[in-house]
Design an enzyme around this catalytic site. Structure first.
Site, PDB file in Angstrom:
ATOM      1  N   GLY A 249       0.773  -1.239   0.000  1.00 42.24           N
ATOM      2  CA  GLY A 249       0.000   0.000   0.000  1.00 42.24           C
ATOM      3  C   GLY A 249       0.802   1.286   0.000  1.00 42.24           C
ATOM      4  O   GLY A 249       0.229   2.375   0.063  1.00 42.24           O
ATOM      5  N   GLU A 291       4.191  -6.568   1.743  1.00 50.19           N
ATOM      6  CA  GLU A 291       3.830  -6.955   0.373  1.00 50.19           C
ATOM      7  C   GLU A 291       3.723  -5.746  -0.552  1.00 50.19           C
ATOM      8  O   GLU A 291       2.631  -5.426  -1.029  1.00 50.19           O
ATOM      9  CB  GLU A 291       2.485  -7.684   0.400  1.00 50.19           C
ATOM     10  CG  GLU A 291       2.482  -8.945   1.214  1.00 50.19           C
ATOM     11  CD  GLU A 291       1.091  -9.528   1.402  1.00 50.19           C
ATOM     12  OE1 GLU A 291       0.988 -10.747   1.552  1.00 50.19           O
ATOM     13  OE2 GLU A 291       0.109  -8.754   1.405  1.00 50.19           O
ATOM     14  N   PRO A 292       4.817  -5.066  -0.807  1.00 54.32           N
ATOM     15  CA  PRO A 292       4.728  -3.913  -1.703  1.00 54.32           C
ATOM     16  C   PRO A 292       4.544  -4.347  -3.156  1.00 54.32           C
ATOM     17  O   PRO A 292       5.194  -5.289  -3.608  1.00 54.32           O
ATOM     18  CB  PRO A 292       6.092  -3.234  -1.521  1.00 54.32           C
ATOM     19  CG  PRO A 292       7.021  -4.334  -1.100  1.00 54.32           C
ATOM     20  CD  PRO A 292       6.196  -5.330  -0.344  1.00 54.32           C
ATOM     21  N   ARG A 294       2.854  -1.776  -5.983  1.00 54.96           N
ATOM     22  CA  ARG A 294       2.984  -0.542  -6.760  1.00 54.96           C
ATOM     23  C   ARG A 294       4.362   0.109  -6.578  1.00 54.96           C
ATOM     24  O   ARG A 294       4.982   0.551  -7.537  1.00 54.96           O
ATOM     25  CB  ARG A 294       1.898   0.434  -6.290  1.00 54.96           C
ATOM     26  CG  ARG A 294       1.830   1.727  -7.076  1.00 54.96           C
ATOM     27  CD  ARG A 294       0.973   2.777  -6.357  1.00 54.96           C
ATOM     28  NE  ARG A 294      -0.287   2.240  -5.888  1.00 54.96           N
ATOM     29  CZ  ARG A 294      -1.403   2.155  -6.603  1.00 54.96           C
ATOM     30  NH1 ARG A 294      -1.426   2.590  -7.836  1.00 54.96           N
ATOM     31  NH2 ARG A 294      -2.507   1.636  -6.089  1.00 54.96           N
ATOM     32  N   CYS A 362     -13.868   2.366 -28.845  1.00 58.83           N
ATOM     33  CA  CYS A 362     -15.172   2.950 -29.136  1.00 58.83           C
ATOM     34  C   CYS A 362     -15.882   3.227 -27.828  1.00 58.83           C
ATOM     35  O   CYS A 362     -16.806   2.507 -27.448  1.00 58.83           O
ATOM     36  CB  CYS A 362     -15.986   1.991 -29.980  1.00 58.83           C
ATOM     37  SG  CYS A 362     -15.197   1.701 -31.535  1.00 58.83           S
ATOM     38  N   GLU A 363     -15.398   4.224 -27.129  1.00 53.54           N
ATOM     39  CA  GLU A 363     -15.923   4.521 -25.793  1.00 53.54           C
ATOM     40  C   GLU A 363     -15.400   5.900 -25.408  1.00 53.54           C
ATOM     41  O   GLU A 363     -14.181   6.098 -25.341  1.00 53.54           O
ATOM     42  CB  GLU A 363     -15.391   3.434 -24.846  1.00 53.54           C
ATOM     43  CG  GLU A 363     -15.707   3.631 -23.439  1.00 53.54           C
ATOM     44  CD  GLU A 363     -16.387   2.408 -22.804  1.00 53.54           C
ATOM     45  OE1 GLU A 363     -16.732   1.455 -23.529  1.00 53.54           O
ATOM     46  OE2 GLU A 363     -16.585   2.452 -21.589  1.00 53.54           O
ATOM     47  N   TYR A 391      -0.156  -2.049 -12.206  1.00 56.54           N
ATOM     48  CA  TYR A 391      -1.605  -2.042 -12.464  1.00 56.54           C
ATOM     49  C   TYR A 391      -1.958  -1.467 -13.842  1.00 56.54           C
ATOM     50  O   TYR A 391      -3.039  -0.913 -14.028  1.00 56.54           O
ATOM     51  CB  TYR A 391      -2.363  -1.306 -11.350  1.00 56.54           C
ATOM     52  CG  TYR A 391      -2.087  -1.899  -9.981  1.00 56.54           C
ATOM     53  CD1 TYR A 391      -2.493  -3.190  -9.673  1.00 56.54           C
ATOM     54  CD2 TYR A 391      -1.396  -1.188  -8.998  1.00 56.54           C
ATOM     55  CE1 TYR A 391      -2.221  -3.751  -8.429  1.00 56.54           C
ATOM     56  CE2 TYR A 391      -1.115  -1.743  -7.754  1.00 56.54           C
ATOM     57  CZ  TYR A 391      -1.546  -3.024  -7.478  1.00 56.54           C
ATOM     58  OH  TYR A 391      -1.273  -3.580  -6.255  1.00 56.54           O
TER      59      TYR A 391
HETATM   60  N1  LLP Z   1      -1.190  -7.175  -0.442  1.00 59.35           N
HETATM   61  C1  LLP Z   1      -2.508  -7.326  -0.630  1.00 59.35           C
HETATM   62  C2  LLP Z   1      -3.217  -8.315   0.159  1.00 59.35           C
HETATM   63  C3  LLP Z   1      -3.169  -6.525  -1.561  1.00 59.35           C
HETATM   64  O1  LLP Z   1      -4.481  -6.669  -1.711  1.00 59.35           O
HETATM   65  C4  LLP Z   1      -2.455  -5.577  -2.320  1.00 59.35           C
HETATM   66  C5  LLP Z   1      -3.125  -4.751  -3.324  1.00 59.35           C
HETATM   67  C6  LLP Z   1      -1.069  -5.482  -2.112  1.00 59.35           C
HETATM   68  C7  LLP Z   1      -0.471  -6.284  -1.154  1.00 59.35           C
HETATM   69  C8  LLP Z   1      -0.200  -4.517  -2.883  1.00 59.35           C
HETATM   70  O2  LLP Z   1      -0.571  -3.200  -2.678  1.00 59.35           O
HETATM   71  P1  LLP Z   1       0.332  -2.013  -3.302  1.00 59.35           P
HETATM   72  O3  LLP Z   1       1.642  -2.033  -2.594  1.00 59.35           O
HETATM   73  O4  LLP Z   1       0.472  -2.305  -4.751  1.00 59.35           O
HETATM   74  O5  LLP Z   1      -0.480  -0.802  -3.051  1.00 59.35           O
HETATM   75  N2  LLP Z   1      -5.753  -1.726  -9.035  1.00 59.35           N
HETATM   76  C9  LLP Z   1      -5.532  -0.678  -8.064  1.00 59.35           C
HETATM   77  C10 LLP Z   1      -4.740  -1.176  -6.876  1.00 59.35           C
HETATM   78  C11 LLP Z   1      -5.377  -2.372  -6.204  1.00 59.35           C
HETATM   79  C12 LLP Z   1      -4.541  -2.904  -5.075  1.00 59.35           C
HETATM   80  C13 LLP Z   1      -5.083  -4.206  -4.610  1.00 59.35           C
HETATM   81  N3  LLP Z   1      -4.349  -4.847  -3.582  1.00 59.35           N
HETATM   82  C14 LLP Z   1      -4.826   0.494  -8.747  1.00 59.35           C
HETATM   83  O6  LLP Z   1      -4.566   0.413  -9.937  1.00 59.35           O
HETATM   84  O7  LLP Z   1      -4.560   1.498  -8.117  1.00 59.35           O
END
Ligand code: LLP
Length: 432
Positions: A249, A291-292, A294, A362-363, A391
């Site tokens: 996150g 769990e990074p 992004r 087409c949107e 993503y």
């Molecule tokens: N761990 C779990 C259990 C998660 O559900 C997620 C993301 C992560 C780790 C990784 O989170 P990050 O470090 O990437 O923020 N599609 C959306 C983001 C959805 C994230 C879902 N879960 C977007 O494009 O912003």
């Protein structure tokens, strides 16, 4: 100058990524094109695991959340850095297995895993399964018995933290499809049941409070709540939960005005909270997992497009249409996400216009962004959209039966294809 530190401008006035001319990459591989900088992925992973060494005595693990960007090549890179993986479907697991990823370093997630997925995870020796709900626990216990396995599990907990306010507010986050609620006692009852299981072994608790979070306070608050729960389990059930997984996150810079906390600072502060709190509660310090997703992949990626039509609607707006759009980047239509864009072949020039960048679907909502500062873009120019490494490819689709772009990795001045460009034949591959 640009949002990601690996971008620059060369003597031709072209945008460079990892020192490579993006206009040349577009000419060599065609557009649209995803470009991923291997060194940047490695650097981002190291920022996390080195901070873990430094601030948490090396008793922590980084599991890259592969949902952000998953293909065999990134699995190989993560494996070579010694880090683990968070996988969330049979497809992500299969990708890891195919890349010879050490599966004991994989955490398998999902709020509605199928029997097929659980079986596949057990067959392939996944390190731990993050169980989301009681029916899943029961199915897994039955499956483990049948297969003669003793899987390690973690429980996904909703810690009740509102990640989007500045000061963490401990309110009801019960309205989420993920995990067990603490407030209602649901999580505690489930832990009791897990502890009594013969085959599955509860080794940890997990929480993930959201994504693209700039502030560290909610992460500290979540760690505190989770440790209180670990202490309650120890005191009331005499059971020691050894692992604490705090999810991902961590926010990144999509625009120059974004100011996320440095990852190192996150681990420094959260580790301090964990150490202090464990001492207060009289519990052993757990192994820590993060769990990074992004923050590893997004800054390492850019997308290159070729500009087609330019439409100036006087007094209204200017549309710049590119040869991709929502199929390769659905984040604007889904979340109105903002990006920085550059005309790659005019990167040394001022951005003199504000335009709407449109895709080819087409949107009407098929946009990469509105009101985006840009150099004057004309047909044939190469457009780069920055920080698209997470993503984008992983959420891409074949809407309008548009083939997906290739993914090229660059490393030390060289480039290589990691995912081939789809062809029209790929589009009908499963049609009968
Ligand atoms: N761990 C779990 C259990 C998660 O559900 C997620 C993301 C992560 C780790 C990784 O989170 P990050 O470090 O990437 O923020 N599609 C959306 C983001 C959805 C994230 C879902 N879960 C977007 O494009 O912003």
């Amino acid at each position: 100058m640009f949002v990601s530190e690996n971008l620059g401008v060369n003597e031709k006035g072209h945008l460079t990524v990892g020192g490579i001319d993006t206009v040349e990459l577009a000419a060599q591989y065609g557009t649209p094109l995803y470009v991923m900088d291997e060194q940047m992925v490695r650097k981002n992973l190291r920022r996390f695991h080195e901070s873990m060494q430094k601030y948490y005595n090396g008793r922590g693990y980084v599991h890259y959340a592969s949902k952000a960007f998953c293909c065999k090549e990134i699995c190989r890179i993560v494996a070579s850095e010694g880090d683990g993986l968070d996988a969330v479907s049979i497809g992500e697991l299969y990708t890891a297995v195919s890349a010879d990823f050490p599966m004991e370093k994989v955490g398998f997630h999902g709020n509605n895993k199928t029997d097929e997925e659980l079986r596949y995870a057990l067959e392939n020796g996944v390190g731990h399964i993050i169980v989301d709900n009681l029916p899943e626990l029961r199915r897994l216990e039955a499956l483990a018995e049948k297969m003669g396995k003793t899987p390690h599990i973690m429980f996904r907990i909703k810690p009740g933290i509102d990640a989007h306010t500045h000061k963490a507010v401990l309110t009801g986050q019960i309205d989420s499809k993920f995990g067990f609620a603490l407030e209602t006692g649901e999580a505690f009852e489930a832990v009791k049941e897990a502890v009594a299981c013969k085959f599955v072994k509860l080794v940890g608790l997990h929480c993930h409070i959201g994504s693209q979070i700039f502030d560290i306070d909610p992460f500290e608050a979540a760690a505190g709540v989770m440790l209180d729960f670990i202490a309650k389990i120890k005191n009331e059930l005499g059971y020691e939960v050894k692992g604490l997984n705090l999810g991902g996150g961590f926010g990144i810079k999509y625009l120059n005005e974004h100011d996320p906390a440095p990852f190192e600072e996150y681990l420094r502060r959260v580790s301090a909270v964990v150490e202090k709190k464990c001492a207060e509660l009289g519990i052993a310090q757990p192994e820590m997992y993060i769990e990074p997703g992004r923050s590893i992949a997004a800054p390492a990626g850019i997308t290159l497009y070729t500009v087609g039509a330019r439409k100036e609607i006087p007094g209204i707006r200017t549309y710049i249409s590119v040869d991709g759009g929502m199929p390769d980047n659905p984040r604007y239509i889904l979340y109105q996400s903002e990006y920085e864009a550059v005309v790659a072949n005019k990167a040394g020039e001022e951005r003199t216009e504000k335009v709407t960048i449109a895709g080819k679907c087409c949107e009407s909502g098929d946009l990469i962004g509105e009101n985006m500062p840009l150099q004057h873009a004309d047909s044939g120019d190469i457009l780069a959209v920055l920080a698209t490494g997470a993503y984008n490819y992983s959420m891409s689709s074949n809407y309008n039966r548009i083939p997906k772009p290739a993914v090229v990795f660059i490393n030390n001045g060289e480039s290589r294809v990691a995912v081939k460009r789809e062809t029209p034949e790929d589009i009908i591959r499963n049609d009968v």
